[in-house]
Design a protein around this motif. Structure first.
Motif, PDB file in Angstrom:
ATOM      1  N   TRP A 459       0.871  -1.188   0.000  1.00 38.51           N
ATOM      2  CA  TRP A 459       0.000   0.000   0.000  1.00 38.51           C
ATOM      3  C   TRP A 459       0.901   1.229   0.000  1.00 38.51           C
ATOM      4  CZ3 TRP A 459      -5.472   0.435   1.791  1.00 38.51           C
ATOM      5  CH2 TRP A 459      -5.871   1.764   1.988  1.00 38.51           C
ATOM      6  N   ASP A 460       0.848   1.979  -1.088  1.00 39.38           N
ATOM      7  CA  ASP A 460       1.778   3.100  -1.269  1.00 39.38           C
ATOM      8  C   ASP A 460       1.032   4.431  -1.178  1.00 39.38           C
ATOM      9  OD1 ASP A 460       4.193   4.338  -1.826  1.00 39.38           O
ATOM     10  OD2 ASP A 460       4.619   3.090  -3.585  1.00 39.38           O
ATOM     11  N   ALA A 461       1.762   5.504  -1.013  1.00 40.33           N
ATOM     12  CA  ALA A 461       1.189   6.856  -0.991  1.00 40.33           C
ATOM     13  C   ALA A 461       2.320   7.819  -1.356  1.00 40.33           C
ATOM     14  CB  ALA A 461       0.629   7.181   0.379  1.00 40.33           C
ATOM     15  N   ALA A 509       5.228   4.670   1.704  1.00 47.11           N
ATOM     16  CA  ALA A 509       4.844   6.012   1.274  1.00 47.11           C
ATOM     17  C   ALA A 509       6.093   6.667   0.707  1.00 47.11           C
ATOM     18  CB  ALA A 509       4.268   6.816   2.434  1.00 47.11           C
ATOM     19  N   SER A 510       6.291   6.508  -0.588  1.00 45.77           N
ATOM     20  CA  SER A 510       7.537   6.946  -1.237  1.00 45.77           C
ATOM     21  C   SER A 510       8.738   6.393  -0.480  1.00 45.77           C
ATOM     22  CB  SER A 510       7.644   8.466  -1.284  1.00 45.77           C
ATOM     23  OG  SER A 510       6.655   9.012  -2.103  1.00 45.77           O
ATOM     24  N   GLY A 511       8.643   5.184  -0.022  1.00 39.67           N
ATOM     25  CA  GLY A 511       9.639   4.615   0.892  1.00 39.67           C
ATOM     26  C   GLY A 511       9.068   4.655   2.292  1.00 39.67           C
ATOM     27  N   PHE A 526       6.847  -2.428   6.886  1.00 39.94           N
ATOM     28  CA  PHE A 526       6.901  -1.256   6.025  1.00 39.94           C
ATOM     29  C   PHE A 526       8.100  -1.317   5.087  1.00 39.94           C
ATOM     30  CE2 PHE A 526      10.004   0.174   8.911  1.00 39.94           C
ATOM     31  CZ  PHE A 526       9.476   0.040  10.177  1.00 39.94           C
ATOM     32  N   TRP A 527       7.947  -0.584   3.985  1.00 39.57           N
ATOM     33  CA  TRP A 527       9.064  -0.426   3.059  1.00 39.57           C
ATOM     34  C   TRP A 527       9.925   0.689   3.636  1.00 39.57           C
ATOM     35  CZ3 TRP A 527      12.148  -2.826   0.465  1.00 39.57           C
ATOM     36  CH2 TRP A 527      12.906  -2.291  -0.576  1.00 39.57           C
ATOM     37  N   THR A 528      11.101   0.316   4.115  1.00 40.97           N
ATOM     38  CA  THR A 528      11.897   1.193   4.967  1.00 40.97           C
ATOM     39  C   THR A 528      12.341   2.452   4.235  1.00 40.97           C
ATOM     40  OG1 THR A 528      12.673  -0.913   5.822  1.00 40.97           O
ATOM     41  CG2 THR A 528      13.757   1.063   6.658  1.00 40.97           C
TER      42      THR A 528
HETATM   43  C1  GLA Z   1       7.193   4.458  -4.440  1.00 38.10           C
HETATM   44  C2  GLA Z   1       7.656   3.256  -3.646  1.00 38.10           C
HETATM   45  C3  GLA Z   1       8.463   2.354  -4.537  1.00 38.10           C
HETATM   46  C4  GLA Z   1       7.643   1.933  -5.740  1.00 38.10           C
HETATM   47  C5  GLA Z   1       7.128   3.160  -6.470  1.00 38.10           C
HETATM   48  C6  GLA Z   1       6.148   2.776  -7.559  1.00 38.10           C
HETATM   49  O1  GLA Z   1       8.255   5.279  -4.756  1.00 38.10           O
HETATM   50  O2  GLA Z   1       8.376   3.655  -2.518  1.00 38.10           O
HETATM   51  O3  GLA Z   1       8.908   1.229  -3.822  1.00 38.10           O
HETATM   52  O4  GLA Z   1       6.584   1.129  -5.315  1.00 38.10           O
HETATM   53  O5  GLA Z   1       6.469   4.052  -5.588  1.00 38.10           O
HETATM   54  O6  GLA Z   1       5.670   3.872  -8.233  1.00 38.10           O
END
Ligand code: GLA
Length: 721
Positions: A459-461, A509-511, A526-528
């Motif tokens: 789930w991204d933002a 969320a953008s990382g 989370f994506w660190t």
């Molecule tokens: C963000 C996320 C990335 C990737 C891109 C896709 O930047 O942090 O890992 O998923 O969006 O657009």
């Protein structure tokens, strides 16, 4: 609720309230006028006795218009009649059992006699970890609306030494999360705040270490750690005052939501609730980390005991440019390596506005059949036929102006009267609109519906709020949006988590723009950071690991920085392991390294994710920052895994690698690998020698790593190997 209403408390016992976190605590007491003071804080704080009348102690939660006109308040409200001051009188305390045995929920109620406002200071204890969760509720009993300008969730007072210092966690923005920044405090007010609304933690994580007597070590020294559970803007403020003729200083820490631009107009009969702040007072940073990890597992994390999968993502390999065959090729290679989940990232959707880059398609959650003629089911079955689970990327809160969604609902976006500005060519949807919340929940339902069998979701933002405004709010309530957006977004996330309990959720969320304990309640990890350069990641994961267990810290091997593959693998193995690498392009040696890494993950991931973190050599403090080492220990001391990283060419002699926590009298098998083709070395070493440094540093070149598995002779690891 036991509420003494208008009666002033009479006996001294009625007036002293102890907030007991087990190993430390905080005691408040009311003076003869009913004003609450802090009479004890710290390791002996829960048992503090009053030496003098309570009135001589610092205010427990200073208000604007309280007795001290010289210091910033932790609560400031303009009342219905325009009065700007607030004076609170203790009214009663209620104690009831907390969520875990032996824990309590304590509610200290105060009232302002002149204006009919009720403020309740709430605490939930977690004695098993030694973390207090605290927040403030403001009930407007006045005849009209009041404006809440500032409500900090906690405002403890400290007597600190001249070396008192803080560590904050934040860098320059995207790809620079978790930068470690330590400093000695000088008199004045220092504010550590975040902005942006949707991804505030890209710049500053909502955590602070306060060390009243100067930097603590891992094993000793007072260290106070605070986490603000808020998916929006946060603020720490530290106000330091000299004491005449003394070395010691007075310090007041305030922590809560960032009120900048976010004053809240509160209607009569309504309650404003501040974010929860979770905090602890520990002896040494290792204890602080143990406590936050225990508390995170007990009170925050979904499925805390479930070992997280090895995930392969395609983002850094393909970006938006892929088709069915390319993805199936990567799925094939992922299966071949032995991964668990294949995660398809951005770019799979958009029909009238295909998502070929970040300028179009966001909001249109239909599969792009040009790229994926067999749709998502074709990929889900390709994965499951090869023994992999399938995962997918969504960004439900956002829209590209070039999309069917925007064409149909241009009025769904967050904006004020000005033309809304785009960030990454997109706008944010306004979750205060009920139909938007339903849409966002529906995005997940829909995607899982067109990709049946999917069991993992990212789930991204990818943008902040720049033009704050909501048509769900009247003109004089626009500033309420900052707070209401967080609650509305959490409502959406909670609905998703509840509706799909078996789907693992990654928060991105953008990382690492949303790495707070409040939002993490609805996710698994989370994506660190988008920065996956292993050298940068060692430092980020080091900082982040102070607060979060490694099971939540997603770390993928990528080509970022062009670092040697064995080094990149070792860094990712020290957190929640995965790949975001062109697996199809790997040569024979690269494939062998990845295979060794997966095998190592299988042997160590239970320890990494559920063990006790021990930081051994710091890459962010001290003279020599060219090295890092950390370990994870099993609770019973029969196993450990140690990660050693040489970041730069060594100039200083190697550090001692001292690992405590094993059994001195036991003998351990020690297996060392650097993930290259060199043979792993295995030897037997007594626990007492490991404690004294027998593992040795062993790295002589930059960008090399060693992973040391330590196992009491005669034990087997979880995988049975
Ligand atoms: C963000 C996320 C990335 C990737 C891109 C896709 O930047 O942090 O890992 O998923 O969006 O657009």
């Amino acid at each position: 609720m036991q509420d003494t209403g208008d009666r002033a408390p009479t006996r001294p016992d009625d007036r002293t309230i102890r907030l007991d976190a087990g190993s430390w605590g905080w005691t408040w007491s009311a003076d003869d006028d009913g004003r609450l003071h802090q009479v004890g804080l710290g390791p002996s704080g829960a048992g503090a006795a009053l030496d003098v009348d309570a009135v001589w102690y610092p205010d427990a939660h200073p208000t604007w218009g309280g007795p001290d006109p010289y210091r910033p308040p932790a609560l400031r409200i303009t009342h219905t009649d325009g009065t700007t001051t607030t004076r609170l009188r203790f009214s009663g305390v209620e104690r009831r059992p907390g969520p875990d045995v032996g824990d309590e929920v304590v509610r200290i109620t105060t009232i302002d006699d002149e204006v009919d406002l009720r403020v309740t200071f709430c605490t939930r204890t977690h004695r098993a970890s030694g973390v207090l969760e605290q927040w403030v509720e403001v009930l407007n009993d006045e005849s009209g609306a009041v404006t809440v300008w500032d409500v900090d969730s906690i405002a403890p007072a400290f007597l600190v030494g001249p070396e008192a210092s803080v560590v904050q966690f934040g860098g320059s923005g995207w790809a620079d999360e978790w930068a470690w920044s330590a400093e000695r405090l000088t008199p004045g007010t220092k504010v550590f705040d975040s902005l942006g609304g949707i991804q505030p933690h890209l710049q500053r994580s909502p955590f602070l270490l306060l060390e009243p007597n100067g930097p603590a070590s891992e094993t000793s020294g007072d260290t106070v750690g605070c986490s603000i559970l808020w998916g929006g803007n946060t603020r720490f403020a530290v106000d330091v005052r000299p004491r005449s003729g003394e070395q010691a200083r007075d310090l007041r820490l305030r922590a809560g939501a960032n009120p900048l631009g976010a004053h809240y107009v509160l209607d009569p009969g309504r309650t404003f609730t501040s974010p929860v702040v979770a905090w602890t007072w520990a002896d040494g940073r290792q204890e602080l980390t143990d406590r936050f990890h225990d508390w995170t597992r007990a009170r925050v994390l979904r499925d805390p005991d479930r070992t997280r999968p090895i995930v392969v993502n395609n983002w850094e390999t393909t970006f938006f440019s892929f088709d069915h065959d390319r993805i199936v090729g990567l799925v094939d290679r992922s299966a071949d390596l032995g991964a668990d989940v294949f995660l398809l990232d951005d770019g799979w959707f958009g029909t009238s506005h295909p998502r070929d880059d970040d300028t179009a398609g966001l909001g249109d959650w239909d599969v792009d059949r040009r790229k994926l003629p067999e749709g998502l089911p074709g990929l889900v079955s390709a994965a499951s036929e090869r023994g992999l689970r399938f995962g997918i990327w969504v960004e439900p809160e956002m829209v590209n102006p070039r999309s069917d969604l925007f064409d149909a609902h241009p009025d769904w976006v967050i904006r004020d009267r000005r033309t809304p500005r785009e960030h990454r060519n997109q706008l944010a949807l306004d979750p205060l609109l009920g139909e938007v919340r339903d849409f966002e929940v529906g995005v997940v339902d829909r995607v899982l519906g067109i990709a049946p069998g999917t069991s993992y979701l990212k789930w991204d933002a990818n943008r902040p709020v720049t033009d704050p405004g909501s048509r769900a709010l009247p003109p004089d309530r626009q500033s309420n949006a900052w707070v209401d957006w967080v609650h509305a977004t959490w409502e959406v996330m909670e609905r998703v988590a509840t509706a799909h309990p078996d789907v693992e959720l990654m928060l991105c969320a953008s990382g690492g723009g949303r790495t707070d304990h409040g939002t993490l309640r609805f996710f698994h990890e989370f994506w660190t950071s988008d920065n996956t350069d292993p050298v940068a990641r060692i430092r980020m994961q080091w900082a982040c690991g102070h607060w979060f267990p490694a099971s939540t810290i997603a770390a993928h091997v990528t080509a970022w920085g062009g670092r040697p593959l064995p080094f990149a693998c070792a860094v990712a193995l020290s957190a929640r392991f995965g790949f975001d690498l062109d697996l199809e392009a790997l040569d024979e040696e690269g494939t062998a390294v990845c295979r060794r890494a997966v095998a190592l993950a299988r042997r160590t991931q239970d320890l990494v994710q559920h063990g006790r973190l021990r930081r051994l050599v710091s890459p962010v403090e001290g003279e020599d920052r060219s090295r890092a080492a950390l370990a994870y220990l099993s609770p019973d001391g029969d196993r450990a895994v140690v990660f050693c990283f040489q970041l730069d060419e060594p100039t200083d002699p190697p550090p001692d690698l001292l690992l405590a926590g094993l059994d001195d009298d036991a003998t351990y098998e020690v297996a060392v690998t650097d993930l290259t083709s060199r043979r792993e070395s295995v030897r037997s070493v007594p626990g007492s020698e490991i404690r004294r440094g027998a593992l040795g540093w062993g790295l002589t070149r930059a960008l090399t790593a060693r992973v040391i598995e330590v196992r009491a002779s005669g034990t087997r690891n979880r995988s049975g190997a």
